[in-house]
Structure formats: structure tokens, C-alpha cells
Design an enzyme around this catalytic site. Structure first.
Site, PDB file in Angstrom:
ATOM      1  N   TYR A   1     -13.824   4.964  12.061  1.00  0.00           N
ATOM      2  CA  TYR A   1     -12.393   4.739  11.800  1.00  0.00           C
ATOM      3  C   TYR A   1     -11.585   5.094  13.049  1.00  0.00           C
ATOM      4  O   TYR A   1     -10.756   4.327  13.528  1.00  0.00           O
ATOM      5  CB  TYR A   1     -11.976   5.604  10.606  1.00  0.00           C
ATOM      6  CG  TYR A   1     -10.514   5.567  10.276  1.00  0.00           C
ATOM      7  CD1 TYR A   1      -9.915   4.406   9.803  1.00  0.00           C
ATOM      8  CD2 TYR A   1      -9.721   6.711  10.412  1.00  0.00           C
ATOM      9  CE1 TYR A   1      -8.562   4.379   9.485  1.00  0.00           C
ATOM     10  CE2 TYR A   1      -8.372   6.701  10.095  1.00  0.00           C
ATOM     11  CZ  TYR A   1      -7.798   5.533   9.629  1.00  0.00           C
ATOM     12  OH  TYR A   1      -6.463   5.514   9.325  1.00  0.00           O
TER      13      TYR A   1
ATOM     14  N   GLY B   1       0.809  -1.222   0.000  1.00  0.00           N
ATOM     15  CA  GLY B   1       0.000   0.000   0.000  1.00  0.00           C
ATOM     16  C   GLY B   1       0.834   1.260   0.000  1.00  0.00           C
ATOM     17  O   GLY B   1       2.052   1.227  -0.223  1.00  0.00           O
TER      18      GLY B   1
ATOM     19  N   ASP C   1      -0.768  -8.286   1.784  1.00  0.00           N
ATOM     20  CA  ASP C   1      -1.657  -7.233   1.286  1.00  0.00           C
ATOM     21  C   ASP C   1      -2.745  -7.880   0.434  1.00  0.00           C
ATOM     22  O   ASP C   1      -2.454  -8.794  -0.334  1.00  0.00           O
ATOM     23  CB  ASP C   1      -0.854  -6.240   0.433  1.00  0.00           C
ATOM     24  CG  ASP C   1      -1.534  -4.881   0.353  1.00  0.00           C
ATOM     25  OD1 ASP C   1      -0.883  -3.879   0.714  1.00  0.00           O
ATOM     26  OD2 ASP C   1      -2.716  -4.825  -0.056  1.00  0.00           O
ATOM     27  N   ASN C   2      -3.974  -7.392   0.546  1.00  0.00           N
ATOM     28  CA  ASN C   2      -5.029  -7.982  -0.294  1.00  0.00           C
ATOM     29  C   ASN C   2      -5.114  -7.298  -1.662  1.00  0.00           C
ATOM     30  O   ASN C   2      -5.862  -7.708  -2.526  1.00  0.00           O
ATOM     31  CB  ASN C   2      -6.392  -7.982   0.413  1.00  0.00           C
ATOM     32  CG  ASN C   2      -6.908  -6.583   0.658  1.00  0.00           C
ATOM     33  OD1 ASN C   2      -6.160  -5.615   0.528  1.00  0.00           O
ATOM     34  ND2 ASN C   2      -8.174  -6.468   1.017  1.00  0.00           N
TER      35      ASN C   2
ATOM     36  N   LEU D   1       0.203  -2.091   9.026  1.00  0.00           N
ATOM     37  CA  LEU D   1      -0.270  -0.896   8.313  1.00  0.00           C
ATOM     38  C   LEU D   1      -1.595  -1.138   7.593  1.00  0.00           C
ATOM     39  O   LEU D   1      -2.253  -0.181   7.176  1.00  0.00           O
ATOM     40  CB  LEU D   1       0.774  -0.467   7.268  1.00  0.00           C
ATOM     41  CG  LEU D   1       2.169  -0.113   7.789  1.00  0.00           C
ATOM     42  CD1 LEU D   1       3.164  -0.064   6.636  1.00  0.00           C
ATOM     43  CD2 LEU D   1       2.152   1.217   8.516  1.00  0.00           C
TER      44      LEU D   1
END
Ligand code: UDP
Length: 319
Positions: free
Chosen positions: A147, A11, A32-33, A74
Site C-alpha cells: 500500500y 466513500g 465510486d465502485n 480519493l
């Protein structure tokens, strides 16, 4: 040499962190997706592994944590528009995903370096904010705060695991990080959104009166802070603001980008209500007190806004 698991490693911030860790001789596993586009240049280093999956997949997370000395966490959904349109995903990924990871790090004694956010302090009017400042938030029916609340809960868990299970941890609170390669144009946060409009020659939309402020932090500065905090024992068990302390209004940001990039676009104003609907509330001023990070690891942001913006604009101008 440390073995470092970086979630969200492909990212915006993650790809820089992976690159910097490898340059400094460490071994990196990125989970990471999303696609591997931002880290493909690291594939040949021999010290980089990329796993494309979600932090919600327990066996993948556990297998990677088992091989790590440090986990820099992250991965998150951190796009203000999505707080409003997908609060369930925001909560599930940011809260449930982080908890699974944290729990397994604690079980294995793996250092947990958590990417929190300046957003946890919400709209506290008493700026600048040090790490002990009060959290001042709106009610839970305003999606914006999901969030902030998810991130703050994980901070609580870090302290709780630290106290009761002896988990080694560090908490990082980012203040508006930006830079080349960070975001896709038009996506996420204000700088890539403005830049897409500038590059297309379309009007740039400033929300409200544009007097709300942020402290924009250049990605290379932020990356150094992350890696140093992850590796330096002096940082253990504490929370740190990572930010520039230059306060910039959103109108000034738009004007500076226009000047630095040599653009001629019109700047237009639109009320927040019209852009986001009722389930959103803006933050009037957001400024870090960065004395702790300066004192503990000797870090401060050194890239000026004009310089950082120029490098960002030049990057996105490339064909
Ligand atoms: N903003 C704006 N125009 C845009 C996008 C954002 O004026 O096209 C404003 C937004 O309302 C906020 C500030 O820029 O006041 C920073 O927004 P961002 O989405 O980067 O995240 P935040 O700092 O609010 O978490």
C-alpha cells in the site's frame, strides 16, 4: 464555481468532501465502485452526479476527467487487512487505477489532488514526520508495504508529470482519519473495529502491547483541509500532511472509547503475528509535523479526540 471529479466520492472521506464542495457552491461528479448510500442526501442538490464504476474503467474515467476542472483522487483500497489478503488488488487499484487517471488529467490539464498517506513514510522512527522525511520500509515480501509503495509511486508520478508535463497537482498525506459515517462497523481501521466490539459487548482486542501510537484526525477537520488544498493556488505542486498532532497509543484509544461511550467491555491483548500472520509489520509511532499546511493555507485540526470519538460513537449508536 468549479467542476470537481471526486473519485471514491461515496466513500469515507469522499462523501464528506462531496458534501462540503456542494455546500460551497461547486459542481461535483462522484465516481465510486461502491453503493451510493453515503451520498444519497446530495442527489437533490442539482449539482451532484454519481457514477458507479471502477477507476480501472478507462472510458468512464476519461469521460469524467474531460468534464472536470479539478480531480480529487480519493479512491483506493486502504484497509490494512486487505494489504495482506489481497495485495494484487491493492496494487492494481491503487497503482494502475491512479496512473490512468493521472495520465488523462495531465493530458487535459486538470488539477490532480492526490490522496496519499502517512503510510508512505512506513516505520521511520524519527517522529514527528514532515513532508520531506525519509521513507523507512520493510522488504517487498512483507505485504504491508504494498500500500505504502503504491501510494509513494503515484507521488513520484505527480512530481514527474508536474516537472515534465506541467501538470498542476497537490499531494495530501492523511493521518488516521475517523468519524461518523466513515467506515462500516467492524471494517477497515481500528476505531470502527473497536466500536463494533464495544457496541456488541464483546472483548476489544488490542494488538501487541497497545503502546504503538497514531494521531487520529476527525473527518470534518480533514474534509476542510482537502477542499481548501484543492482550491487554493498556494498549495500547487506541494505535498501536505493532514493530521492532528495529538499522539495517542492504541491502548489509550481503547480506554478513551470505553470511558467516553460508557462501555464496560473487557480489553484483551493479542500479538500481531496471531492476527495478521507473517506478512505484516506494525508501525510503532506515527506523528505528523503539520507546520507546512498551517503556514500555506492556515489549517489545523481543531476537534479534540474525546469530542470526535463521542460524536462517532453517538452516530453508530443510532438505531
Ligand atoms: N489495532 C488493534 N486492534 C484492532 C485493529 C487495529 O489494536 O482490532 C491496531 C493496529 O495493530 C495498529 C493500530 O491499531 O497498531 C492502527 O491500525 P489501523 O488498522 O487503524 O491502521 P494503521 O494506522 O496501522 O494503518
Amino acid at each position: 464555481m468549479k467542476r470537481v471529479l471526486v473519485t471514491g466520492g461515496a466513500g469515507s472521506i469522499g462523501s464528506y468532501v462531496c458534501e462540503y464542495l456542494i455546500q460551497r457552491g461547486h459542481e461535483v461528479m462522484a465516481l465510486d465502485n461502491g453503493p451510493s448510500l453515503k451520498v444519497e442526501h446530495l442527489f437533490d442538490s442539482g449539482r451532484f452526479k454519481f457514477v458507479q464504476d471502477s477507476i480501472l474503467v478507462k472510458d468512464v474515467v476519461e469521460r469524467l476527467v474531460d468534464q472536470a476542472d479539478i480531480c480529487i483522487h480519493l479512491a483506493a483500497i486502504a484497509d490494512p487487512k486487505r494489504y495482506v489478503t489481497e495485495p494484487l488488488n491493492v496494487l492494481n487499484v491503487n497503482l494502475k487505477g491512479s496512473l490512468g487517471l493521472l495520465d488523462h488529467c495531465s493530458r487535459r490539464g486538470v488539477k490532480f489532488v492526490f490522496a496519499s498517506t502517512s503510510e508512505v513514510l512506513g516505520k521511520n522512527p524519527k517522529v514527528p514526520w514532515n513532508e520531506e522525511a525519509d521513507r523507512v520500509l520493510g522488504p517487498p515480501n512483507i505485504n504491508r508495504w504494498c500500500y505504502s509503495t503504491g501510494k509513494a509511486l503515484i507521488e513520484h508520478y505527480c512530481h514527474a508529470y508536474g516537472q515534465q508535463e506541467k501538470l498542476p497537482f497537490v499531494i495530501m498525506r492523511f493521518f488516521n482519519v475517523y468519524g461518523p459515517r466513515c467506515d462500516d462497523l467492524g471494517q477497515g481501521r481500528v476505531i470502527p473495529i473497536f466500536l463494533e466490539k464495544f457496541l456488541k459487548g464483546e472483548p476489544v482486542v488490542v494488538h501487541g502491547d497497545g503502546q504503538q501510537t497514531r494521531c487520529f484526525t476527525f473527518i470534518e477537520d480533514a474534509t476542510q483541509a482537502v477542499v481548501e488544498l484543492a482550491l487554493n493556488e498556494a498549495a500547487l505542486g506541494q505535498c501536505f500532511n493532514i493530521g492532528s498532532d495529538r499522539e495517542t497509543s492504541i491502548l489509550e484509544l481503547a480506554q478513551t472509547m470505553k470511558r467516553v461511550g460508557g462501555f464496560a467491555n473487557e480489553l484483551v491483548f493479542k500479538p500481531h503475528l496471531e492476527v495478521f500472520g507473517k506478512s505484516y509489520e506494525d508501525i510503532p509511532r506515527r506523528i505528523p509535523d503539520v507546520s507546512r499546511i498551517k503556514r500555506v493555507i492556515g489549517w489545523e485540526a481543531t476537534t479534540g479526540l474525546e469530542d470526535g470519538l463521542k460524536r462517532t460513537i453517538d452516530f453508530y449508536r443510532q438505531p
